[in-house]
Design an enzyme around this catalytic site. Sequence first.
Site, PDB file in Angstrom:
ATOM      1  N   THR A   8       0.834  -1.209   0.000  1.00  0.00           N
ATOM      2  CA  THR A   8       0.000   0.000   0.000  1.00  0.00           C
ATOM      3  C   THR A   8       0.861   1.248   0.000  1.00  0.00           C
ATOM      4  O   THR A   8       0.357   2.353  -0.108  1.00  0.00           O
ATOM      5  CB  THR A   8      -0.895   0.023   1.257  1.00  0.00           C
ATOM      6  OG1 THR A   8      -0.069  -0.217   2.377  1.00  0.00           O
ATOM      7  CG2 THR A   8      -1.995  -1.015   1.182  1.00  0.00           C
ATOM      8  N   THR A  10       3.080   2.229  -2.206  1.00  0.00           N
ATOM      9  CA  THR A  10       3.694   2.504  -3.510  1.00  0.00           C
ATOM     10  C   THR A  10       3.397   3.940  -3.931  1.00  0.00           C
ATOM     11  O   THR A  10       2.248   4.361  -3.920  1.00  0.00           O
ATOM     12  CB  THR A  10       3.131   1.543  -4.573  1.00  0.00           C
ATOM     13  OG1 THR A  10       1.731   1.504  -4.394  1.00  0.00           O
ATOM     14  CG2 THR A  10       3.704   0.169  -4.447  1.00  0.00           C
ATOM     15  N   MET A 169     -24.031 -10.768 -26.913  1.00  0.00           N
ATOM     16  CA  MET A 169     -23.515  -9.554 -26.276  1.00  0.00           C
ATOM     17  C   MET A 169     -22.022  -9.477 -26.562  1.00  0.00           C
ATOM     18  O   MET A 169     -21.187  -9.823 -25.737  1.00  0.00           O
ATOM     19  CB  MET A 169     -23.788  -9.577 -24.772  1.00  0.00           C
ATOM     20  CG  MET A 169     -25.269  -9.706 -24.400  1.00  0.00           C
ATOM     21  SD  MET A 169     -26.267  -8.377 -25.080  1.00  0.00           S
ATOM     22  CE  MET A 169     -25.692  -7.002 -24.080  1.00  0.00           C
ATOM     23  N   LYS A 245      -1.313   1.357 -33.684  1.00  0.00           N
ATOM     24  CA  LYS A 245      -1.469   2.243 -34.838  1.00  0.00           C
ATOM     25  C   LYS A 245      -2.302   3.460 -34.458  1.00  0.00           C
ATOM     26  O   LYS A 245      -3.252   3.363 -33.676  1.00  0.00           O
ATOM     27  CB  LYS A 245      -2.078   1.515 -36.041  1.00  0.00           C
ATOM     28  CG  LYS A 245      -3.565   1.276 -35.975  1.00  0.00           C
ATOM     29  CD  LYS A 245      -4.272   1.552 -37.284  1.00  0.00           C
ATOM     30  CE  LYS A 245      -4.445   3.002 -37.604  1.00  0.00           C
ATOM     31  NZ  LYS A 245      -5.525   3.701 -36.853  1.00  0.00           N
ATOM     32  N   CYS A 325      -9.356   3.814 -38.706  1.00  0.00           N
ATOM     33  CA  CYS A 325      -9.853   2.666 -37.931  1.00  0.00           C
ATOM     34  C   CYS A 325      -9.827   1.388 -38.776  1.00  0.00           C
ATOM     35  O   CYS A 325      -9.491   0.305 -38.280  1.00  0.00           O
ATOM     36  CB  CYS A 325     -11.277   2.925 -37.458  1.00  0.00           C
ATOM     37  SG  CYS A 325     -11.407   4.354 -36.377  1.00  0.00           S
TER      38      CYS A 325
HETATM   39  N1  LIG Z   1      -3.314  13.838 -47.084  1.00  0.00           N
HETATM   40  C1  LIG Z   1      -3.272  12.507 -47.255  1.00  0.00           C
HETATM   41  N2  LIG Z   1      -2.718  11.976 -48.372  1.00  0.00           N
HETATM   42  C2  LIG Z   1      -2.654  10.650 -48.553  1.00  0.00           C
HETATM   43  N3  LIG Z   1      -3.132   9.739 -47.665  1.00  0.00           N
HETATM   44  C3  LIG Z   1      -3.669  10.211 -46.540  1.00  0.00           C
HETATM   45  C4  LIG Z   1      -3.772  11.596 -46.245  1.00  0.00           C
HETATM   46  N4  LIG Z   1      -4.336  11.746 -45.022  1.00  0.00           N
HETATM   47  C5  LIG Z   1      -4.581  10.508 -44.561  1.00  0.00           C
HETATM   48  N5  LIG Z   1      -4.178   9.579 -45.461  1.00  0.00           N
HETATM   49  C6  LIG Z   1      -4.309   8.125 -45.329  1.00  0.00           C
HETATM   50  O1  LIG Z   1      -5.563   7.911 -44.705  1.00  0.00           O
HETATM   51  C7  LIG Z   1      -5.508   6.738 -43.896  1.00  0.00           C
HETATM   52  C8  LIG Z   1      -6.005   7.103 -42.511  1.00  0.00           C
HETATM   53  O2  LIG Z   1      -5.058   7.921 -41.883  1.00  0.00           O
HETATM   54  P1  LIG Z   1      -5.444   9.067 -40.838  1.00  0.00           P
HETATM   55  O3  LIG Z   1      -4.152   9.535 -40.244  1.00  0.00           O
HETATM   56  O4  LIG Z   1      -6.348  10.044 -41.491  1.00  0.00           O
HETATM   57  O5  LIG Z   1      -6.240   8.192 -39.779  1.00  0.00           O
HETATM   58  P2  LIG Z   1      -7.144   8.587 -38.525  1.00  0.00           P
HETATM   59  O6  LIG Z   1      -6.972  10.041 -38.183  1.00  0.00           O
HETATM   60  O7  LIG Z   1      -6.829   7.601 -37.463  1.00  0.00           O
HETATM   61  O8  LIG Z   1      -8.577   8.283 -39.132  1.00  0.00           O
HETATM   62  P3  LIG Z   1      -9.994   7.941 -38.405  1.00  0.00           P
HETATM   63  O9  LIG Z   1      -9.869   8.278 -36.938  1.00  0.00           O
HETATM   64  O10 LIG Z   1     -10.994   8.780 -39.120  1.00  0.00           O
HETATM   65  O11 LIG Z   1     -10.244   6.494 -38.616  1.00  0.00           O
HETATM   66  C9  LIG Z   1      -4.069   6.256 -43.966  1.00  0.00           C
HETATM   67  O12 LIG Z   1      -4.007   5.247 -44.946  1.00  0.00           O
HETATM   68  C10 LIG Z   1      -3.297   7.467 -44.441  1.00  0.00           C
HETATM   69  O13 LIG Z   1      -2.147   7.098 -45.158  1.00  0.00           O
HETATM   70  C1  LIG Z   2     -15.558  10.685 -34.945  1.00  0.00           C
HETATM   71  C2  LIG Z   2     -15.275   9.634 -33.952  1.00  0.00           C
HETATM   72  N1  LIG Z   2     -15.525   9.847 -32.618  1.00  0.00           N
HETATM   73  C3  LIG Z   2     -15.209   8.794 -31.874  1.00  0.00           C
HETATM   74  S1  LIG Z   2     -14.573   7.486 -32.763  1.00  0.00           S
HETATM   75  C4  LIG Z   2     -14.761   8.374 -34.203  1.00  0.00           C
HETATM   76  C5  LIG Z   2     -14.417   7.767 -35.525  1.00  0.00           C
HETATM   77  C6  LIG Z   2     -13.053   8.036 -36.004  1.00  0.00           C
HETATM   78  O1  LIG Z   2     -12.090   7.438 -35.298  1.00  0.00           O
END
Ligand SMILES: Nc1ncnc2c1ncn2[C@@H]1O[C@H](COP(=O)(O)OP(=O)(O)OP(=O)(O)O)[C@@H](O)[C@H]1O
Ligand SMILES: Cc1ncsc1CCO
Length: 406
Positions: A8, A10, A169, A245, A325
Amino acid sequence: MFATPTKTNTKSVIGTVGTQAILSAISDATNVATVSIGGINHSNVQRVMYQSQSPNKSLDGVAIVSAIMAADDPKASTEEFAKLIKSPPAFALNPRSARVNEAEALIEEVPEIVRKMVEAHPFVHNMINFVVVNFVANVALSMCVFHYYLCVIARFFANHRRSGASPIMAPYGEEAPDLARLDGSLLINMGTLNGDSVSNYLKALQAYNARGAPVVYDPVGAAATEIRRNAVSTLLAGGYFDLVKGNEGEIRQVWGSNAEQQRGVDSGPSTLNGQQKARLARDLARRERNVVLMTGAVDYLSDGERVIAVENGHHYLGQVTGTGCAIGTISGCFLTAHRSDKLLAVLSGILMYEIAAENAASKEYVRGPGSFVPAFLDELYAIRTAAAKGDDSWFVGRARVHDVKV
Ligand SMILES: Nc1ncnc2c1ncn2[C@@H]1O[C@H](COP(=O)(O)OP(=O)(O)OP(=O)(O)O)[C@@H](O)[C@H]1O
Ligand SMILES: Cc1ncsc1CCO
């Protein structure tokens, strides 16, 4: 190491990240032996040994109270620990040293990995946010997936209920041990957290780690709120992610320093140049001993040794929610299908994805993000169909990928 009821007093729980920093700082002290204590048990001891390791110094052992003293058979428990600390976890990554032209060498292998993934029909267990469920399901179906499981959907589809099937679920973490037996991978995407999400993620994470099955972490909006920042720390302490990622803001938050307040889930204006992004991806992969993908106009991918920049893609991808995503899910597909080189698996996935996006954006009927989405699904499907026939023409001369020296 971790929080535990036997202590406790820590001040802070240092986890594998803090332990690794201490081991690095004393790496010259060859005559200093080290043990770690706190919350270590049979299910996490291999990960503790593995992820705490610094380049020149490892833990010599672990100190255990509860998992031995409270065991039905303390001798058997101790023998089991002795065995486990000598063997690497099933998910251990052995990054290859970069070859002279690493990016070129990797590119040669990509069409074969795509073909392998298409033939494997991989299973991906998605714990994903409710904003992007439909889009991500369609991306996955277009490019690979045979069985598909959306764990964000609390009730099974209405027609199943009409036909009398039992509701599933699916976000319930207790189901994960059964799903983990299907030899697929797990995606944890924390885009729409609720009060139960983290404990469900932890259960699933532990079920997949126990089998050495791939786990992808997408820390969506990691820097947006205090709850999300805490979720990042809890999840990193709770298990191993083969791939983390995220966009720049998310990866900076996972690294844990200089994170900017995110306004929503988008990365916001970039504050790092290409070299800094490459270094951050490399350093985080080294620290976690996994693979890191930072997405953006240029994507940076590293396994701690190799750092690859991918310039493919199209700016429409940045205009459609869920395109980041979806990369979590497809990375799960590729990591399931190709286990021996995780960086190559993820690279193959993003190249298939981004070349499909380029093909879609070049269609004369595509005028913006709205018409781009259906064309993108068609192009993913076209590549998957070509790959299944052994036709690699979709890939010839298309990859814009290079090594980054950091
Ligand atoms: N300006 C750009 N030109 C080319 N590719 C792009 C560009 N912007 C994003 N990408 C591509 O879009 C994809 C998603 O990347 P991004 O960084 O937009 O993800 P994110 O912000 O996590 O998206 P989300 O949260 O909407 O899912 C990747 O394959 C990235 O290479
Ligand atoms: C817009 C948004 N808000 C929560 S998750 C999500 C989708 C893109 O990651």
